[in-house]
Design a protein around this motif. Structure first.
Motif, PDB file in Angstrom:
ATOM      1  N   PHE A 144      -9.900  -2.250   1.126  1.00  8.58           N
ATOM      2  CA  PHE A 144     -10.056  -0.822   1.382  1.00  8.58           C
ATOM      3  C   PHE A 144      -9.749  -0.012   0.134  1.00  8.58           C
ATOM      4  O   PHE A 144      -8.977  -0.441  -0.716  1.00  8.58           O
ATOM      5  N   THR A 145     -10.317   1.187   0.110  1.00  8.48           N
ATOM      6  CA  THR A 145      -9.901   2.204  -0.846  1.00  8.48           C
ATOM      7  C   THR A 145      -9.211   3.278  -0.021  1.00  8.48           C
ATOM      8  O   THR A 145      -9.752   3.736   0.989  1.00  8.48           O
ATOM      9  N   VAL A 146      -8.017   3.662  -0.449  1.00 10.13           N
ATOM     10  CA  VAL A 146      -7.227   4.656   0.276  1.00 10.13           C
ATOM     11  C   VAL A 146      -6.915   5.796  -0.688  1.00 10.13           C
ATOM     12  O   VAL A 146      -6.456   5.552  -1.819  1.00 10.13           O
ATOM     13  N   LEU A 197       0.835  -1.207   0.000  1.00  6.88           N
ATOM     14  CA  LEU A 197       0.000   0.000   0.000  1.00  6.88           C
ATOM     15  C   LEU A 197       0.865   1.252   0.000  1.00  6.88           C
ATOM     16  O   LEU A 197       0.636   2.170  -0.788  1.00  6.88           O
ATOM     17  N   ILE A 256      -3.458  -1.354   8.060  1.00  8.65           N
ATOM     18  CA  ILE A 256      -3.780  -0.414   6.982  1.00  8.65           C
ATOM     19  C   ILE A 256      -4.386   0.863   7.554  1.00  8.65           C
ATOM     20  O   ILE A 256      -4.018   1.968   7.156  1.00  8.65           O
ATOM     21  N   ARG A 257      -5.295   0.719   8.505  1.00 13.77           N
ATOM     22  CA  ARG A 257      -5.894   1.902   9.137  1.00 13.77           C
ATOM     23  C   ARG A 257      -4.840   2.739   9.854  1.00 13.77           C
ATOM     24  O   ARG A 257      -4.860   3.964   9.794  1.00 13.77           O
ATOM     25  N   THR A 273      -6.802   0.916  -4.354  1.00 15.48           N
ATOM     26  CA  THR A 273      -7.733  -0.086  -3.865  1.00 15.48           C
ATOM     27  C   THR A 273      -6.891  -1.292  -3.504  1.00 15.48           C
ATOM     28  O   THR A 273      -6.139  -1.789  -4.338  1.00 15.48           O
ATOM     29  N   TRP A 293      -4.223   9.952   5.231  1.00 22.67           N
ATOM     30  CA  TRP A 293      -4.982   9.483   4.075  1.00 22.67           C
ATOM     31  C   TRP A 293      -6.405   9.160   4.482  1.00 22.67           C
ATOM     32  O   TRP A 293      -6.673   8.816   5.627  1.00 22.67           O
ATOM     33  N   ARG A 294      -7.311   9.232   3.509  1.00 19.45           N
ATOM     34  CA  ARG A 294      -8.694   8.810   3.731  1.00 19.45           C
ATOM     35  C   ARG A 294      -8.780   7.329   3.425  1.00 19.45           C
ATOM     36  O   ARG A 294      -8.163   6.845   2.482  1.00 19.45           O
ATOM     37  N   ILE A 295      -9.606   6.634   4.191  1.00 15.23           N
ATOM     38  CA  ILE A 295      -9.748   5.197   4.007  1.00 15.23           C
ATOM     39  C   ILE A 295     -11.228   4.841   4.047  1.00 15.23           C
ATOM     40  O   ILE A 295     -11.979   5.389   4.857  1.00 15.23           O
ATOM     41  N   ALA A 320      -2.792   4.625   7.239  1.00 12.76           N
ATOM     42  CA  ALA A 320      -3.587   5.703   6.654  1.00 12.76           C
ATOM     43  C   ALA A 320      -3.729   6.872   7.626  1.00 12.76           C
ATOM     44  O   ALA A 320      -3.585   8.039   7.237  1.00 12.76           O
TER      45      ALA A 320
END
Length: 65
Positions: free
Chosen positions: A59-61, A18, A41-42, A29, A50-52, A45
């Protein structure tokens, strides 16, 4: 949008993939099935601002505006 399929990879590999993809673009994605991946991942982000958004299987980041 860059698509990363990290299914079958154990952490930290999904998070590393990522981070690499986000260096190459503004949105990713990522699909990941390691139980530790969502938390990792969270955390990445959040640390990067970043937005997640959760999607089925991943996830979409995106970069925050």
């Amino acid at each position: 949008m860059i698509h990363v399929d990290a299914r079958g990879m154990r952490c930290p590999w999904p998070v590393l993939r990522l981070a690499r993809a986000m260096r190459a673009g503004d949105g990713v994605t990522i699909l990941a099935d390691d139980p530790a991946a969502p938390g990792e991942i969270r955390a990445l982000a959040e640390a990067q601002g970043w937005r997640i958004a959760a999607i089925e299987g991943g996830f979409t980041v995106t970069r925050a505006a």
